[in-house]
Design an enzyme around this catalytic site. Structure first.
Site, PDB file in Angstrom:
ATOM      1  N   THR A  37      -0.081  -4.016   0.690  1.00  0.00           N
ATOM      2  CA  THR A  37      -0.120  -5.036   1.412  1.00  0.00           C
ATOM      3  C   THR A  37      -0.574  -6.381   0.884  1.00  0.00           C
ATOM      4  O   THR A  37      -0.264  -7.469   1.208  1.00  0.00           O
ATOM      5  CB  THR A  37      -0.961  -4.738   2.603  1.00  0.00           C
ATOM      6  OG1 THR A  37      -0.438  -3.506   3.395  1.00  0.00           O
ATOM      7  CG2 THR A  37      -1.480  -5.522   3.595  1.00  0.00           C
ATOM      8  N   SER A  84       2.120   2.062  -0.826  1.00  0.00           N
ATOM      9  CA  SER A  84       1.579   3.084  -1.699  1.00  0.00           C
ATOM     10  C   SER A  84       1.822   4.591  -1.001  1.00  0.00           C
ATOM     11  O   SER A  84       1.392   5.387  -1.706  1.00  0.00           O
ATOM     12  CB  SER A  84       0.150   2.966  -1.619  1.00  0.00           C
ATOM     13  OG  SER A  84      -0.677   2.944  -0.566  1.00  0.00           O
ATOM     14  N   THR A 117      -3.242   0.205   0.306  1.00  0.00           N
ATOM     15  CA  THR A 117      -4.544   0.798   0.415  1.00  0.00           C
ATOM     16  C   THR A 117      -4.508   2.079   0.718  1.00  0.00           C
ATOM     17  O   THR A 117      -5.505   2.883   0.807  1.00  0.00           O
ATOM     18  CB  THR A 117      -5.254  -0.110   1.391  1.00  0.00           C
ATOM     19  OG1 THR A 117      -4.479  -0.097   2.577  1.00  0.00           O
ATOM     20  CG2 THR A 117      -5.579  -1.385   1.037  1.00  0.00           C
ATOM     21  N   ASP A 118      -3.219   2.563   1.381  1.00  0.00           N
ATOM     22  CA  ASP A 118      -2.947   3.901   2.010  1.00  0.00           C
ATOM     23  C   ASP A 118      -3.303   5.052   1.082  1.00  0.00           C
ATOM     24  O   ASP A 118      -3.855   6.139   1.410  1.00  0.00           O
ATOM     25  CB  ASP A 118      -1.532   4.034   2.459  1.00  0.00           C
ATOM     26  CG  ASP A 118      -1.242   3.351   3.559  1.00  0.00           C
ATOM     27  OD1 ASP A 118      -2.456   2.962   4.432  1.00  0.00           O
ATOM     28  OD2 ASP A 118      -0.295   2.956   4.237  1.00  0.00           O
TER      29      ASP A 118
HETATM   30  N1  ASP Z   1       1.092   0.683   3.590  1.00  0.00           N
HETATM   31  C1  ASP Z   1       0.422  -0.275   3.130  1.00  0.00           C
HETATM   32  C2  ASP Z   1       0.263   0.407   1.396  1.00  0.00           C
HETATM   33  O1  ASP Z   1      -0.406   1.368   1.348  1.00  0.00           O
HETATM   34  C3  ASP Z   1      -0.889  -0.434   3.654  1.00  0.00           C
HETATM   35  C4  ASP Z   1      -1.713  -1.357   2.538  1.00  0.00           C
HETATM   36  O2  ASP Z   1      -1.544  -1.664   1.652  1.00  0.00           O
HETATM   37  O3  ASP Z   1      -2.866  -1.632   3.138  1.00  0.00           O
HETATM   38  O4  ASP Z   1       0.790   0.065   0.704  1.00  0.00           O
END
Ligand code: ASP
Length: 353
Positions: A37, A84, A117-118
């Site tokens: 993200t 991620s 973040t995932d």
């Molecule tokens: N789906 C995204 C990821 O993990 C969420 C994020 O980055 O906050 O790539």
């Protein structure tokens, strides 16, 4: 008048010297981008939850934060452009080897990894366990895409570069900077989604980073990086380890399927203290007898599994995950089982890392 002119000249001279010295002394920080993200883009500034991740390339990220050049000589590398959730073991190995190679370069003082973040907590822990360096490695993401109102990626990235370029961040293992905090890559977990205060550590953050300055309050005690017995340069494949999430009425067939699929260990994401319904016990004993390790973790946020409490681990030859959540337990077991298949060794490793 003359004195003040000299004073003025001295001041100018001092300032000039200071500027030159600062430029020469600025740390060299490499930003390795993987997507997420923090590199996301939505259709409008109002889109903070509906957007596409991994759209913005690392060079654009760097250009968008000119303040980075005040604190470091920064250059970018785009290793992946993925969300991620699409990280695999092979991606972890590729990233780890690249970070290890960069950390050995004399012209690199610190490394930042931009990441979704995932699964950020899994990658941060993986690097913490396998990259042999005391140079700061900082993993960073954001909860809002770069195009959103009040996007959090800019400050998170700035903070990450500050920390990665700081001599006082050396030797503390892999770090994560989100929401003004500096956390250990071992402890941190994504505890809330959507909110910018998404990440927390069971044992608290290591410090804060505010206006380009680090404030430290504690240091990790578990083995990491330079003290780790695992070395990414020598690992070419991870052991297959699966997680089964327990709940009332969970069928034994899920565990059997994981074993039949070739798992060398099954992480039981257990209720309470890594607990399980009594109908599961014979199945897990049987799977253990086939040579598959059974590792009891807790599905409870901030859980700790106590050995021989709830289940007789000594008797069944099972392992407990200590305070690691199931996804971090999978990372540790996948690495450890490349070197041992002894349950005693595995348990020692779970205590120490
Ligand atoms: N789906 C995204 C990821 O993990 C969420 C994020 O980055 O906050 O790539």
């Amino acid at each position: 008048m003359l004195i003040s002119m000299w004073k003025k000249l001295a001041l100018v001279g001092l300032t000039a010297t200071a500027l030159v010295a600062t430029a020469a002394e600025k740390p060299n920080v490499v930003i390795v981008a993987t997507g997420g993200t923090i590199a996301g883009a939505g259709a409008s500034t109002a889109n903070s939850a509906v957007y596409q991740s991994a759209k913005v390339k690392v060079d654009q990220l760097i250009v968008a934060v000119p303040e980075l050049t005040n604190v470091a000589n920064v250059r970018g590398e785009q290793i992946f452009a993925i969300g991620s959730e699409s990280f695999t073991n092979d991606r972890l190995l590729e990233l780890g080897k690249r970070i290890s190679a960069l950390s050995k370069q004399a012209d690199v003082d610190g490394i930042v990894i931009t990441h979704g973040t995932d699964t950020l907590e899994e990658t941060a822990y993986f690097l913490n366990l396998t990259v042999h360096t005391d140079k700061p490695i900082v993993v960073v993401g954001s909860m809002r895409p770069s195009t959103a109102m009040s996007a959090d990626g800019v400050l998170n990235l700035y903070d990450a570069v500050v920390v990665a370029g700081s001599p006082d961040a050396k030797g503390k293992g892999v770090l994560v900077t989100m929401n003004d905090q500096i956390d250990s890559g071992r402890d941190i977990t994504k505890a809330v989604n959507i909110k910018t205060s998404a990440f927390s550590s069971q044992w608290g953050p290591l410090g804060m980073v505010v206006e380009g300055k680090n404030y430290w309050f504690r240091a990790p005690v578990k083995r990491h990086t330079t003290q780790s017995e695992f070395d990414i340069d020598k690992i070419n494949q991870l052991a297959p380890v699966e997680i089964v999430y327990a709940y009332g009425n969970v069928p034994p067939t899920l565990y059997e399927a994981a074993a039949a699929g070739g798992a060398k260990a099954i992480i039981h994401a257990g209720v309470g203290n890594g607990g399980m319904g009594k109908w599961l016990v014979p199945t897990l004993q049987n799977i253990r007898q086939q040579g598959v390790q059974i590792i009891r973790a807790a599905r409870v946020p901030n859980g700790i599994v106590i050995r021989n409490a709830d289940q007789p681990d000594d008797k069944y030859d099972w392992v407990v995950a200590h305070d690691l959540n199931p996804q971090k337990a999978r990372i540790l077991a996948s690495i450890a089982l490349t070197q041992t298949n002894s349950s005693q060794e595995l348990q020692r490793i779970f205590w120490e890392y």
